[in-house]
Design a protein around this motif. Structure first.
Motif, PDB file in Angstrom:
ATOM      1  N   UNK A 134       5.949   1.075   6.047  1.00 48.29           N
ATOM      2  CA  UNK A 134       6.309   0.561   4.721  1.00 48.29           C
ATOM      3  C   UNK A 134       7.821   0.666   4.509  1.00 48.29           C
ATOM      4  N   UNK A 135       8.384   1.816   4.853  1.00 46.64           N
ATOM      5  CA  UNK A 135       9.832   1.998   4.724  1.00 46.64           C
ATOM      6  C   UNK A 135      10.586   0.996   5.578  1.00 46.64           C
ATOM      7  N   UNK A 136      10.071   0.776   6.781  1.00 48.80           N
ATOM      8  CA  UNK A 136      10.723  -0.164   7.699  1.00 48.80           C
ATOM      9  C   UNK A 136      10.676  -1.593   7.155  1.00 48.80           C
ATOM     10  N   UNK A 137       9.552  -1.978   6.543  1.00 48.84           N
ATOM     11  CA  UNK A 137       9.443  -3.328   5.996  1.00 48.84           C
ATOM     12  C   UNK A 137      10.421  -3.542   4.840  1.00 48.84           C
ATOM     13  N   UNK A 138      10.628  -2.475   4.047  1.00 47.22           N
ATOM     14  CA  UNK A 138      11.585  -2.580   2.936  1.00 47.22           C
ATOM     15  C   UNK A 138      13.003  -2.741   3.472  1.00 47.22           C
ATOM     16  N   UNK A 139      13.348  -1.969   4.515  1.00 50.12           N
ATOM     17  CA  UNK A 139      14.686  -2.056   5.099  1.00 50.12           C
ATOM     18  C   UNK A 139      14.972  -3.458   5.638  1.00 50.12           C
ATOM     19  N   UNK A 140      13.955  -4.066   6.237  1.00 48.22           N
ATOM     20  CA  UNK A 140      14.134  -5.394   6.830  1.00 48.22           C
ATOM     21  C   UNK A 140      13.896  -6.522   5.839  1.00 48.22           C
ATOM     22  N   UNK A 141      13.433  -6.190   4.623  1.00 45.10           N
ATOM     23  CA  UNK A 141      13.156  -7.228   3.629  1.00 45.10           C
ATOM     24  C   UNK A 141      11.827  -7.921   3.824  1.00 45.10           C
ATOM     25  N   UNK A 142      10.952  -7.331   4.665  1.00 47.69           N
ATOM     26  CA  UNK A 142       9.663  -7.968   4.943  1.00 47.69           C
ATOM     27  C   UNK A 142       8.657  -7.788   3.811  1.00 47.69           C
ATOM     28  N   UNK A 143       8.980  -6.923   2.835  1.00 52.16           N
ATOM     29  CA  UNK A 143       8.031  -6.724   1.738  1.00 52.16           C
ATOM     30  C   UNK A 143       7.865  -7.984   0.907  1.00 52.16           C
ATOM     31  N   UNK A 144       8.779  -8.951   1.084  1.00 50.63           N
ATOM     32  CA  UNK A 144       8.677 -10.217   0.360  1.00 50.63           C
ATOM     33  C   UNK A 144       7.609 -11.128   0.950  1.00 50.63           C
ATOM     34  N   UNK A 145       7.194 -10.845   2.191  1.00 47.56           N
ATOM     35  CA  UNK A 145       6.123 -11.625   2.805  1.00 47.56           C
ATOM     36  C   UNK A 145       4.784 -11.205   2.203  1.00 47.56           C
ATOM     37  N   UNK A 146       4.033 -12.175   1.719  1.00 44.73           N
ATOM     38  CA  UNK A 146       2.747 -11.874   1.084  1.00 44.73           C
ATOM     39  C   UNK A 146       1.792 -11.241   2.086  1.00 44.73           C
ATOM     40  N   UNK A 164      -0.827   3.946  -4.152  1.00 42.50           N
ATOM     41  CA  UNK A 164       0.039   3.221  -3.231  1.00 42.50           C
ATOM     42  C   UNK A 164      -0.361   1.767  -3.102  1.00 42.50           C
ATOM     43  N   UNK A 165      -1.669   1.517  -3.060  1.00 45.09           N
ATOM     44  CA  UNK A 165      -2.165   0.142  -2.973  1.00 45.09           C
ATOM     45  C   UNK A 165      -1.762  -0.661  -4.206  1.00 45.09           C
ATOM     46  N   UNK A 166      -1.904  -0.040  -5.390  1.00 46.86           N
ATOM     47  CA  UNK A 166      -1.574  -0.765  -6.626  1.00 46.86           C
ATOM     48  C   UNK A 166      -0.075  -1.015  -6.752  1.00 46.86           C
ATOM     49  N   UNK A 167       0.743  -0.048  -6.318  1.00 44.36           N
ATOM     50  CA  UNK A 167       2.193  -0.246  -6.372  1.00 44.36           C
ATOM     51  C   UNK A 167       2.608  -1.413  -5.472  1.00 44.36           C
ATOM     52  N   UNK A 168       1.971  -1.527  -4.311  1.00 40.24           N
ATOM     53  CA  UNK A 168       2.251  -2.672  -3.424  1.00 40.24           C
ATOM     54  C   UNK A 168       1.811  -3.976  -4.071  1.00 40.24           C
ATOM     55  N   UNK A 169       0.675  -3.940  -4.740  1.00 35.06           N
ATOM     56  CA  UNK A 169       0.192  -5.132  -5.436  1.00 35.06           C
ATOM     57  C   UNK A 169       1.165  -5.551  -6.537  1.00 35.06           C
ATOM     58  N   UNK A 170       1.673  -4.582  -7.285  1.00 36.54           N
ATOM     59  CA  UNK A 170       2.591  -4.880  -8.378  1.00 36.54           C
ATOM     60  C   UNK A 170       3.901  -5.476  -7.883  1.00 36.54           C
ATOM     61  N   UNK A 171       4.276  -5.149  -6.646  1.00 36.77           N
ATOM     62  CA  UNK A 171       5.548  -5.640  -6.109  1.00 36.77           C
ATOM     63  C   UNK A 171       5.489  -7.095  -5.658  1.00 36.77           C
ATOM     64  N   UNK A 172       4.276  -7.669  -5.585  1.00 40.31           N
ATOM     65  CA  UNK A 172       4.135  -9.063  -5.141  1.00 40.31           C
ATOM     66  C   UNK A 172       4.465  -9.990  -6.308  1.00 40.31           C
ATOM     67  N   UNK A 173       5.439 -10.860  -6.108  1.00 35.56           N
ATOM     68  CA  UNK A 173       5.865 -11.749  -7.188  1.00 35.56           C
ATOM     69  C   UNK A 173       4.815 -12.801  -7.504  1.00 35.56           C
TER      70      UNK A 173
END
Length: 402
Positions: A134-146, A164-173
């Protein structure tokens, strides 16, 4: 082709290996592998990558890794292929090790790499690995991928972190149907039926059309939450309003929903009137409900169908044996166990696991294979002694729990 004097090229052998992977022909794939080595096509990155994929699809992860280790030159595709292979077999530890090697070799993982690792880590509840990825995906900007967000929701849910699951859900635009399905399943998996229903209703308010999969998640939530009225409402909504034809899994949830509530006659009516033959899971759920509510006759009816459907599955006989044991019908228990011995191979034991300091430890019943089993049994003995000493605080005898 070879009889005609044509030798074939890298595309020829890649196509052959792909066919072996798709058809599950591992023996033929090994023969082609030998031919590839003789022709030196194993030095081609594309051919070697397809070779890894062929072994992985045939569940031969050891030979897939050997093929990967023999590669003189690798690219992102070959790294991805091996990581995805570990992902499919649920080996999150090895997938993470390979990811670190990939980064040290100056290759940048892509969306497919990270999604596969998250999936494999979720299977074994490797929380620390999921947090690292998860940390690695944030560093690379991959968290924007659905797709990455969906995989994170699923992985955190499997590891027991609904927050943790809900926080990831909330981050999806802009969550898609898969995103909504992932979070609904997460709450259903954790027994939070009301929350799962609220999320489903919120999705409907955005005018997003549900599919059979998310309806299955909502029905499962209602079943485990004992929400009979709500479960029937969603089943009718699915069939009548959205015109979705129920699958066997939907009938399993409906049967389980009614059975858990003690509505065995209604559940039996579902089984007899459903347009398709009830599957093993549906019958198993019904027998489980009959055991809880002590209805042996209906359980026998379902067991006859279940044994005919899957005569070689030990779990089916265990289910019915436990039913008879709960009623102290020992002759019937002996009869079912004899049937199991005659028809089934040895039963594969179930196991549990826990993660400590990043390592996943697995256990089966009466397991003494763990290197610290002596200390663990000593601690269990101590806890049992302390519980017996405090027995006066319990309403029933401590022996009933062991």
């Amino acid at each position: 082709m070879r009889l005609g004097g044509l030798k074939g090229d890298e595309f020829t052998y890649s196509s052959l290996l792909s066919s072996c992977g798709a058809l599950g022909s591992c023996n033929l794939g090994k023969q082609i592998h030998g031919l590839i080595v003789r022709k030196s096509f194993d030095l081609d990155v594309q051919v070697a990558s397809v070779l890894i994929d062929m072994y992985a699809k045939n569940e031969n992860i050891d030979d897939a890794r050997k093929a990967f280790d023999r590669m003189a030159i690798r690219n992102v595709v070959s790294w991805n292929t091996m990581i995805v292979a570990y992902g499919h077999c649920g080996d999150g530890k090895e997938a993470m090790k390979l990811l670190r090697e990939m980064i040290r070799a100056d290759f940048c993982p892509d969306e497919l790499t990270l999604s596969s690792i998250l999936s494999s880590c979720g299977h074994v509840s490797a929380t620390s690995e999921i947090m690292q990825v998860h940390t690695f995906t944030v560093k690379l900007g991959f968290q924007l991928f659905v797709s990455i967000s969906n995989a994170l929701i699923h992985a955190y849910s499997k590891c027991g972190s609904i927050l943790g699951a809900y926080e990831c859900f909330r981050s999806v635009l802009k969550p898609d149907l898969v995103t909504w399905t992932s979070i609904v399943y997460a709450y259903a998996f954790h027994g939070l039926a009301r929350e799962a229903m609220n999320l489903f209703e919120k999705m409907l308010s955005y005018r997003m059309r549900p599919d059979p999969i998310i309806f299955l998640g909502v029905l499962s939530a209602c079943s485990h939450g004992g929400l009979v009225k709500e479960g029937l409402h969603y089943f009718n909504l699915m069939t009548n309003y959205y015109q979705i034809v129920p699958h066997s899994e939907h009938y399993t949830c409906l049967t389980d929903l009614l059975g858990r509530a003690g509505l065995l006659d209604e559940a039996f009516e579902v089984l007899t009137l459903m347009p398709i033959e009830p599957g093993s899971n549906t019958l198993g759920a019904f027998i489980g409900a009959c055991k809880v509510h002590k209805n042996v006759e209906l359980a026998k009816w379902a067991a006859e169908k279940l044994f005919a459907l899957e005569p070689n599955k030990p779990a089916n006989y265990t289910l019915m044996s436990n039913m008879y044991a709960s009623e102290r019908s020992w002759l019937d228990v002996a009869g079912v166990r004899k049937m199991m011995r005659d028809r089934c191979d040895s039963k594969v034991p179930g196991y549990s696991w826990m993660e400590i300091a990043g390592d996943v430890h697995t256990f089966v019943s009466s397991d003494k294979s763990h290197p610290q089993s002596v200390e663990m049994y000593a601690m269990l003995g101590t806890l049992l002694r302390l519980m017996k000493e405090e027995n006066s605080y319990f309403p029933c005898k401590i022996q009933q729990f062991f």
